[in-house]
Scaffold this active site. Structure first.
Site, mmCIF file in Angstrom:
data_model
loop_
_atom_site.group_PDB
_atom_site.id
_atom_site.type_symbol
_atom_site.label_atom_id
_atom_site.label_comp_id
_atom_site.label_asym_id
_atom_site.label_seq_id
_atom_site.Cartn_x
_atom_site.Cartn_y
_atom_site.Cartn_z
ATOM 1 N N HIS A 95 -20.765 11.852 -33.167
ATOM 2 C CA HIS A 95 -21.611 11.707 -31.961
ATOM 3 C C HIS A 95 -22.269 12.976 -31.567
ATOM 4 C CE1 HIS A 95 -23.064 10.512 -27.786
ATOM 5 N NE2 HIS A 95 -23.288 9.210 -28.331
ATOM 6 N N GLU A 97 -22.161 14.165 -28.428
ATOM 7 C CA GLU A 97 -21.254 14.616 -27.524
ATOM 8 C C GLU A 97 -20.079 15.190 -28.238
ATOM 9 O OE1 GLU A 97 -20.856 11.039 -25.135
ATOM 10 O OE2 GLU A 97 -22.848 11.124 -24.602
ATOM 11 N N GLY A 173 -28.048 8.438 -22.365
ATOM 12 C CA GLY A 173 -27.550 8.670 -21.006
ATOM 13 C C GLY A 173 -28.477 9.120 -19.961
#
Ligand code: PGA
Length: 250
Positions: A95, A97, A173
């Site tokens: 991912h 992140e 996000g």
């Protein structure tokens, strides 16, 4: 051949074990759709209680990460055998992140992907470009490189079972979902890349998700695209809206 859709929630670092059980119980009547594989990827400590709460439902509990060694002195890591023992069938790998905050690279992603297949856990392999890369016009080149490295030494039978999540970093996000055309363009390019690496049958079989601010409102159009086989969903996976995403075709 038509590919079965797969919608996966990515809870990220949210939900205590107690909250996880409550969320699974809240969402389980909402995420019933015989046409779709439904996965909740949850924090490691939530896997076992979430698995219990999801028993007898169509919900698969997945992990958000996994290490690429079998066992040993790797404080804080979770091994594939641990995931197997808990009954986990899916794991998110790479991912953005994890790449940004935990120094994951295309090379570690490749090691994890190989290890997941060795243990018969389906990797949900993430790729995606930054806003700068998109503005520089190098999105497709960048994604092709990420895919080629992630799939090094992965054989065609394994690749057929893989899930790829195309997640533009600028859409994660932010509430700024990619346009349907942008998402379809990159997912189609990923399929072409898989066809070049393997063959037409593998390209046809592999499932490619779009991720980045997917909601109940945007899912129907996104998932109707020929090369988008579902979604990887962050924020909305913690809410009843996830039920709408799973039931995008109802
Ligand atoms: P988001 O996250 O749906 O909140 O944008 C997606 C993801 O990071 O997988």
């Amino acid at each position: 051949m038509s590919r079965r859709k797969i919608v996966a929630g990515n809870w990220k670092m949210n939900m205590t074990p107690t909250e996880a059980v409550a969320l699974v119980n809240e969402l389980k009547p909402l995420v019933v759709n015989d046409d779709v594989d439904v996965v909740f990827c949850v924090p490691a400590i939530d896997i076992i209680p979430a698995m219990e709460a999801a028993k007898g439902t169509n919900i698969n509990i997945g992990a958000e990460n996994m290490y690429f060694e079998e066992k040993g002195a790797y404080t804080g890591e979770i091994s594939p055998a641990m995931l197997n023992d808990a009954g986990v069938k899916y794991v998110i790998i790479g991912h953005s992140e994890r790449r940004e905050y935990f120094a994951e690279t295309d090379e570690t992603v490749n090691k994890k992907v190989l290890k997941a297949f060795e243990h018969e856990i389906t990797p949900i392999i993430c790729c995606g470009e930054s806003l700068t890369q998109r503005e520089q016009g190098i999105t497709i080149d960048w994604i092709r490189q990420q895919i080629k490295i992630a799939f090094l030494n992965v054989n065609a039978d394994q690749a057929k079972k893989a899930v790829i999540a195309y997640e533009p970093i600028w859409a994660i996000g932010t509430g700024k979902v990619a346009t349907t055309e942008q998402a379809q363009e990159v997912c189609a390019a990923i399929r072409v890349c898989i066809g070049e690496l393997y063959d037409a049958a593998t390209a046809e079989a592999i499932r490619i998700q779009y991720g980045g601010s997917v909601s109940g409102a945007s899912a129907p159009e996104l998932f109707a695209q020929p090369d988008i086989d579902g979604g990887l969903v962050g924020g909305a996976s913690l809410k009843p809206d996830f039920g709408k995403i799973v039931n995008y075709n109802k």
